[in-house]
Write a protein that holds these residues in place. Structure first.
Motif, PDB file in Angstrom:
ATOM      1  N   GLU A  89       5.973   4.391   0.495  1.00 62.16           N
ATOM      2  CA  GLU A  89       6.745   5.515   1.016  1.00 62.16           C
ATOM      3  C   GLU A  89       7.985   5.031   1.754  1.00 62.16           C
ATOM      4  O   GLU A  89       9.080   5.598   1.590  1.00 62.16           O
ATOM      5  CB  GLU A  89       5.876   6.371   1.945  1.00 62.16           C
ATOM      6  CG  GLU A  89       6.544   7.639   2.408  1.00 62.16           C
ATOM      7  CD  GLU A  89       5.598   8.607   3.102  1.00 62.16           C
ATOM      8  OE1 GLU A  89       6.078   9.633   3.604  1.00 62.16           O
ATOM      9  OE2 GLU A  89       4.377   8.329   3.145  1.00 62.16           O
ATOM     10  N   PHE A  90       7.845   3.983   2.546  1.00 56.97           N
ATOM     11  CA  PHE A  90       9.001   3.458   3.278  1.00 56.97           C
ATOM     12  C   PHE A  90      10.059   2.931   2.308  1.00 56.97           C
ATOM     13  O   PHE A  90      11.260   3.171   2.496  1.00 56.97           O
ATOM     14  CB  PHE A  90       8.570   2.344   4.231  1.00 56.97           C
ATOM     15  CG  PHE A  90       9.671   1.864   5.137  1.00 56.97           C
ATOM     16  CD1 PHE A  90       9.905   2.494   6.349  1.00 56.97           C
ATOM     17  CD2 PHE A  90      10.467   0.793   4.778  1.00 56.97           C
ATOM     18  CE1 PHE A  90      10.927   2.067   7.189  1.00 56.97           C
ATOM     19  CE2 PHE A  90      11.490   0.355   5.604  1.00 56.97           C
ATOM     20  CZ  PHE A  90      11.722   0.988   6.815  1.00 56.97           C
ATOM     21  N   VAL A  91       9.622   2.223   1.274  1.00 58.42           N
ATOM     22  CA  VAL A  91      10.553   1.666   0.291  1.00 58.42           C
ATOM     23  C   VAL A  91      11.407   2.756  -0.342  1.00 58.42           C
ATOM     24  O   VAL A  91      12.628   2.619  -0.469  1.00 58.42           O
ATOM     25  CB  VAL A  91       9.782   0.881  -0.796  1.00 58.42           C
ATOM     26  CG1 VAL A  91      10.662   0.620  -2.016  1.00 58.42           C
ATOM     27  CG2 VAL A  91       9.278  -0.443  -0.234  1.00 58.42           C
ATOM     28  N   ASP A 121       0.839  -1.190   0.000  1.00 55.87           N
ATOM     29  CA  ASP A 121       0.000   0.000   0.000  1.00 55.87           C
ATOM     30  C   ASP A 121       0.875   1.241   0.000  1.00 55.87           C
ATOM     31  O   ASP A 121       2.104   1.160  -0.123  1.00 55.87           O
ATOM     32  CB  ASP A 121      -0.957  -0.010   1.185  1.00 55.87           C
ATOM     33  CG  ASP A 121      -0.233  -0.034   2.535  1.00 55.87           C
ATOM     34  OD1 ASP A 121       1.011   0.171   2.552  1.00 55.87           O
ATOM     35  OD2 ASP A 121      -0.881  -0.242   3.564  1.00 55.87           O
ATOM     36  N   GLU A 122       0.242   2.422   0.142  1.00 52.29           N
ATOM     37  CA  GLU A 122       1.003   3.663   0.046  1.00 52.29           C
ATOM     38  C   GLU A 122       2.011   3.830   1.184  1.00 52.29           C
ATOM     39  O   GLU A 122       3.078   4.432   0.990  1.00 52.29           O
ATOM     40  CB  GLU A 122       0.074   4.870  -0.028  1.00 52.29           C
ATOM     41  CG  GLU A 122      -0.936   4.985   1.085  1.00 52.29           C
ATOM     42  CD  GLU A 122      -2.286   4.375   0.710  1.00 52.29           C
ATOM     43  OE1 GLU A 122      -3.309   4.896   1.190  1.00 52.29           O
ATOM     44  OE2 GLU A 122      -2.304   3.379  -0.046  1.00 52.29           O
ATOM     45  N   ALA A 169       2.752   8.520  -2.873  1.00 51.68           N
ATOM     46  CA  ALA A 169       3.522   8.258  -1.664  1.00 51.68           C
ATOM     47  C   ALA A 169       4.993   8.048  -1.991  1.00 51.68           C
ATOM     48  O   ALA A 169       5.881   8.466  -1.231  1.00 51.68           O
ATOM     49  CB  ALA A 169       2.962   7.028  -0.937  1.00 51.68           C
ATOM     50  N   CYS A 170       5.236   7.426  -3.129  1.00 57.20           N
ATOM     51  CA  CYS A 170       6.599   7.201  -3.607  1.00 57.20           C
ATOM     52  C   CYS A 170       7.307   8.532  -3.834  1.00 57.20           C
ATOM     53  O   CYS A 170       8.424   8.750  -3.345  1.00 57.20           O
ATOM     54  CB  CYS A 170       6.540   6.373  -4.895  1.00 57.20           C
ATOM     55  SG  CYS A 170       8.056   6.387  -5.873  1.00 57.20           S
ATOM     56  N   ILE A 171       6.679   9.435  -4.547  1.00 52.77           N
ATOM     57  CA  ILE A 171       7.278  10.745  -4.810  1.00 52.77           C
ATOM     58  C   ILE A 171       7.501  11.502  -3.503  1.00 52.77           C
ATOM     59  O   ILE A 171       8.538  12.140  -3.302  1.00 52.77           O
ATOM     60  CB  ILE A 171       6.397  11.554  -5.779  1.00 52.77           C
ATOM     61  CG1 ILE A 171       6.455  10.926  -7.184  1.00 52.77           C
ATOM     62  CG2 ILE A 171       6.850  13.007  -5.830  1.00 52.77           C
ATOM     63  CD1 ILE A 171       5.577  11.617  -8.199  1.00 52.77           C
ATOM     64  N   ILE A 203       4.583  -0.418  -7.444  1.00 50.41           N
ATOM     65  CA  ILE A 203       4.205   0.946  -7.067  1.00 50.41           C
ATOM     66  C   ILE A 203       3.515   1.668  -8.221  1.00 50.41           C
ATOM     67  O   ILE A 203       2.620   2.491  -8.014  1.00 50.41           O
ATOM     68  CB  ILE A 203       5.440   1.726  -6.572  1.00 50.41           C
ATOM     69  CG1 ILE A 203       5.893   1.149  -5.216  1.00 50.41           C
ATOM     70  CG2 ILE A 203       5.152   3.225  -6.452  1.00 50.41           C
ATOM     71  CD1 ILE A 203       7.123   1.822  -4.625  1.00 50.41           C
ATOM     72  N   TRP A 204       3.897   1.329  -9.450  1.00 50.56           N
ATOM     73  CA  TRP A 204       3.316   1.988 -10.628  1.00 50.56           C
ATOM     74  C   TRP A 204       1.850   1.612 -10.837  1.00 50.56           C
ATOM     75  O   TRP A 204       1.132   2.285 -11.583  1.00 50.56           O
ATOM     76  CB  TRP A 204       4.098   1.621 -11.880  1.00 50.56           C
ATOM     77  CG  TRP A 204       5.508   2.117 -11.879  1.00 50.56           C
ATOM     78  CD1 TRP A 204       6.621   1.452 -11.467  1.00 50.56           C
ATOM     79  CD2 TRP A 204       5.961   3.415 -12.297  1.00 50.56           C
ATOM     80  NE1 TRP A 204       7.735   2.232 -11.599  1.00 50.56           N
ATOM     81  CE2 TRP A 204       7.367   3.445 -12.104  1.00 50.56           C
ATOM     82  CE3 TRP A 204       5.318   4.547 -12.808  1.00 50.56           C
ATOM     83  CZ2 TRP A 204       8.134   4.565 -12.424  1.00 50.56           C
ATOM     84  CZ3 TRP A 204       6.087   5.652 -13.122  1.00 50.56           C
ATOM     85  CH2 TRP A 204       7.473   5.666 -12.927  1.00 50.56           C
TER      86      TRP A 204
END
Length: 215
Positions: free
Chosen positions: A7-9, A2-3, A118-120, A109-110
């Protein structure tokens, strides 16, 4: 997936690494398995000790350890455990040197717009910067992401484009391929604050006065 995990990754992708070591000391086998994330001991202290530590606890049930590097303004947050290392590698990260391996945003993630946002956020919180373009353009801010991993840099730009941002081309002269991308248009900065925002207080407080709701 999940988001929060996304984000942690990418926090690990930005300012962290997967550390695996096995050796001998005084006739004993010494083995270390840890995720280490570095930050400025002054500017990133609240982010690491409050947000990242809580995120790791929520996701993995692990209590973070902290280490302040001597003679440097570097603070490390450390999550120990072989299982978390195996899991992070399983979902798309790699151990060792991130530049050599050209590790980048995991494929899963994509598949989700929320995970991509969350990735950005995680990438900007760690390897990004926000600053006012003074003295020539007061009130105009620029958001920059800088990284020497060209694969990650290209994919971060691709993620911004996918979410509808007018992101710059890759530029910078620190490597032959460039090292940074940036947002400058006011509508893009406002869109970022509204849709993605920051988890790192050192970035967030710079734009709060402009874009946070009154009251």
């Amino acid at each position: 997936k999940d988001e929060k995990l996304a984000e942690f990754v990418v926090i690990v992708l930005g300012d962290g690494n997967i550390h695996e070591y096995k050796g001998f000391y005084n006739g004993r086998v010494i083995e270390t398995n840890a995720i280490r994330i570095a930050g400025d001991s002054n500017k990133d202290k609240e982010y690491l000790e409050s947000y990242v530590a809580s995120l790791g606890k929520e996701l993995f049930g692990l209590k973070a350890c902290f280490y302040k590097q001597k003679d440097a303004n570097t603070l490390y947050i450390i999550f120990n455990g072989k299982q978390i290392i195996e899991f992070m590698i399983h979902i798309g990260l790699k151990s060792g040197n991130k530049i050599k391996s050209q590790v980048t945003i995991p494929e899963w993630i994509w598949e989700s717009e929320e995970c991509l946002k969350a990735c950005i956020r995680g990438l900007i919180d760690t390897d990004g910067s926000v600053y006012e373009l003074l003295p020539y353009w007061p009130g105009l801010f620029q958001l920059t992401f800088e990284n020497r991993n060209i694969t990650l840099l290209r994919d971060t730009r691709k993620a911004f484009l996918k979410l509808g941002y007018n992101i710059s081309k890759i530029c910078g002269n620190r490597t032959e391929h460039g090292t940074k991308i940036y947002l400058t248009r006011k509508n893009d900065i406002a869109k970022f604050y509204k849709e993605i925002n920051f988890s790192n207080p050192k970035h967030k407080q710079k734009l709060d006065a402009l874009y946070s709701p009154v009251g």
